[in-house]
Enzyme design. Structure first.
Site, short mmCIF file in Angstrom:
data_model
loop_
_atom_site.label_atom_id
_atom_site.label_comp_id
_atom_site.label_asym_id
_atom_site.label_seq_id
_atom_site.Cartn_x
_atom_site.Cartn_y
_atom_site.Cartn_z
N VAL A 12 0.83 -1.21 0.00
CA VAL A 12 0.00 0.00 0.00
C VAL A 12 0.87 1.27 0.00
O VAL A 12 0.64 2.19 -0.78
CB VAL A 12 -0.96 -0.01 1.22
CG1 VAL A 12 -1.62 1.35 1.42
CG2 VAL A 12 -2.03 -1.06 1.01
N PHE A 153 -8.48 0.81 -0.65
CA PHE A 153 -9.27 -0.29 -1.24
C PHE A 153 -8.57 -0.95 -2.42
O PHE A 153 -9.17 -1.75 -3.12
CB PHE A 153 -10.63 0.24 -1.69
CG PHE A 153 -11.47 0.77 -0.54
CD1 PHE A 153 -12.22 -0.08 0.24
CD2 PHE A 153 -11.47 2.12 -0.24
CE1 PHE A 153 -12.96 0.39 1.31
CE2 PHE A 153 -12.21 2.62 0.83
CZ PHE A 153 -12.97 1.75 1.61
N PHE A 250 -16.44 -11.00 -7.90
CA PHE A 250 -16.30 -11.81 -6.68
C PHE A 250 -17.30 -12.97 -6.64
O PHE A 250 -17.74 -13.37 -5.57
CB PHE A 250 -16.41 -10.93 -5.42
CG PHE A 250 -15.15 -10.12 -5.23
CD1 PHE A 250 -14.19 -10.53 -4.32
CD2 PHE A 250 -14.91 -8.99 -6.00
CE1 PHE A 250 -13.01 -9.83 -4.18
CE2 PHE A 250 -13.73 -8.28 -5.86
CZ PHE A 250 -12.77 -8.69 -4.95
N LEU A 251 -17.64 -13.47 -7.82
CA LEU A 251 -18.50 -14.65 -7.89
C LEU A 251 -17.77 -15.78 -8.61
O LEU A 251 -18.37 -16.53 -9.38
CB LEU A 251 -19.82 -14.34 -8.60
CG LEU A 251 -20.85 -13.52 -7.82
CD1 LEU A 251 -22.13 -13.34 -8.65
CD2 LEU A 251 -21.20 -14.17 -6.48
N ALA A 253 -16.15 -19.18 -8.19
CA ALA A 253 -15.99 -20.31 -7.25
C ALA A 253 -14.60 -20.90 -7.39
O ALA A 253 -13.99 -20.82 -8.44
CB ALA A 253 -17.04 -21.36 -7.55
N GLY A 258 -7.69 -15.70 0.19
CA GLY A 258 -6.52 -15.74 1.06
C GLY A 258 -5.91 -14.36 1.02
O GLY A 258 -6.62 -13.38 0.81
N CYS A 261 -5.31 -9.47 3.33
CA CYS A 261 -6.39 -8.61 3.82
C CYS A 261 -7.63 -9.36 4.29
O CYS A 261 -7.99 -9.27 5.47
CB CYS A 261 -6.76 -7.59 2.75
SG CYS A 261 -5.45 -6.40 2.49
N LYS A 322 -3.20 -14.96 -5.29
CA LYS A 322 -3.98 -14.66 -6.48
C LYS A 322 -3.01 -14.26 -7.59
O LYS A 322 -1.82 -14.06 -7.31
CB LYS A 322 -5.01 -13.56 -6.22
CG LYS A 322 -4.42 -12.20 -5.93
CD LYS A 322 -5.54 -11.19 -5.84
CE LYS A 322 -5.01 -9.80 -5.64
NZ LYS A 322 -6.04 -8.80 -5.64
#
Ligand code: NAD
Length: 433
Positions: A12, A153, A250-251, A253, A258, A261, A322
């Protein structure tokens, strides 16, 4: 041009410093990690973040961005001090504020003129008031200052874009003048600015992260139901996502969330609630559902291999939590590797970017610098991180290298029909078996 110092040069802080410098401000970025600062002065970045190296180089060259370990140097004459230090989980799940406390004290001891102290770290509700108190008590002589909460964010992997084009800027303070000054600093970002009180701003950050984590755990539960009922969660998510009340983000699956945050923030929010005598049932379930994913993924691989992992060699495609980051904090790969090890398997790993970090964290994993080399002789592969390069792998070649053509696709990057057509024993997540 404003004089800004940024305290903490991690994911950040470095992005914040480089972006504010790029917007024409003069930024001094400080860290207590001497090696980190020494490297930054040589142009070596401590983290991988797309576009950041070039942004840092450009602004250092232009004289707008510099690095130091000296608080006296960083804070001297600054109008704004951003705190961007880590707030990891403490032993009971609370946010550990020792770094924030230390940063606040050092700022107080070194400020030479009135200052707006802006908290970018994710901190428990009430921390802004606590920081103000620390600063007041640590100042050698009283000097004007205000504390503003400005939660961040950004997402690792797209941090610069997220910083420069945020969906909103949230500012919280009891001092409206200070909040307005910070708002001015953000005007160039052309995003809606929400000005509220300190506690509400701090809560907006936790509530946002908890909501996103909930969305992921929700779709993962739906994935399991899809599997049991013969539906395809990818198409379910697409169909749901057209509804603007729901949205497609954010859908996805898979193996769950992880990173640095969501895990600590959901936990810290639950802790705050429990401390007040509340029972945060949704948050606790969201966490439970999430961490189960890692175990069930290993169970799926086990059943694809006939019920035992003993003596098997499993290759993990992807280690970072990710894609587009080297961040390994609470990455699913860590738990998956130890579950596989515990079941008697030998574990291999490959990641396009996070190998160096991963080598220090998942020591029981044999690392490879190439996905094909890793696959050679494996009994099964697991897609753990959805890096784009895995979508382009030569699957025929991969199949030829594997001891048995078994793939558990924990991120649904391949088409089940294509994989089965090619002769793979393939399983994705929530795709109707
Ligand atoms: P990080 O671990 O990458 O960086 C923190 C840095 O602070 C380290 O370089 C550390 O050496 C330094 N530091 C610690 N104590 C210090 C002190 N007293 N003075 C100066 N420097 C000090 O952390 P991060 O991922 O950048 O996260 C920072 C904060 O931002 C956290 O509260 C996090 O929850 C929040 N946040 C992170 C992200 C993200 O994607 N990483 C996104 C939004 C918000």
């Amino acid at each position: 041009m404003k004089l800004i110092c940024v305290i903490g040069v991690g994911y950040v802080g470095l992005v914040t410093g480089a972006c504010f410098a790029d917007l024409g401000n003069k930024v001094t970025a400080l860290d207590i990690d001497e090696k980190r600062i020494e490297n930054l002065k040589k142009g070596i970045l401590p983290i991988y973040e797309p576009g950041l190296e070039e942004l840092v180089r450009r602004n250092v060259k232009a004289g707008r961005l510099s690095f130091t370990t000296s608080y006296a140097e960083a804070v001297k004459g600054a109008e704004f001090a951003f705190i961007a230090v880590g707030t990891p989980s403490g032993v009971k799940g609370e946010a550990d504020l020792q770094y924030v406390e230390s940063a606040a004290k050092s700022i107080a001891q070194n400020m030479t003129s009135p200052l707006v102290i802006i908290n970018k770290s994710t901190v428990p509700v009430g921390t802004g008031d606590w920081v103000a108190d620390i600063v007041k008590r640590a100042q050698p002589k009283p000097m004007g200052f205000s504390v503003v909460s400005c939660p961040e964010f950004l997402r690792e992997g797209s941090a610069i874009g997220d910083f420069m084009q945020p969906h909103r800027t949230v500012l919280g303070s009891t001092d409206k003048d200070a909040a307005n000054k910070v708002a001015q600093l953000h005007l160039a970002l052309r995003a809606p600015i929400v000005i509220t009180d300190l506690r509400t701003a701090e809560m907006i950050k936790y509530a946002s992260n908890a909501f996103l984590a909930t969305k992921i755990s929700f779709i993962n539960e739906i994935a399991d139901i899809c599997e049991a009922l013969g539906a395809d969660v990818k198409e379910v998510a697409a169909g749901m996502g057209y509804d603007t009340r729901i949205g497609r983000h954010f859908l996805d699956a898979g193996l769950g969330w992880g990173g640095s945050c969501f895990p600590k923030d959901v936990l810290a929010l639950a802790y705050m609630a429990e401390e007040k005598g509340l029972d945060p049932r949704i948050l606790n379930t969201v966490m439970g559902v999430n961490y189960e994913r890692r175990k069930t993924a290993v169970e799926h691989v086990k059943s694809l291999l006939g019920g035992s992992l003993k003596g098997k060699t499993i290759g993990m495609l992807g280690l970072a939590f990710k894609p587009n980051t080297d961040d390994m904090r609470d990455a699913p790969s860590i738990d998956i590797a130890s579950e596989l090890n515990a079941a008697g398997a030998t574990v291999r790993g490959y990641d396009p970017v996070s190998m160096d970090v991963a080598r220090r964290i998942v020591t029981a994993v044999e690392m490879f610098n190439d996905p094909y080399e890793m696959a050679n002789g494996c009994d099964a592969l697991m897609v753990v991180t959805e890096w784009n390069e895995f979508k382009q792998l030569d699957l025929e070649k991969l199949k030829g290298l594997l001891k048995s053509p078994v793939i558990f696709d924990g991120r649904n990057i391949y088409d089940p029909a294509v994989m089965k057509g090619m002769g793979f024993t393939y399983r994705g997540v929530g795709r109707g078996y």
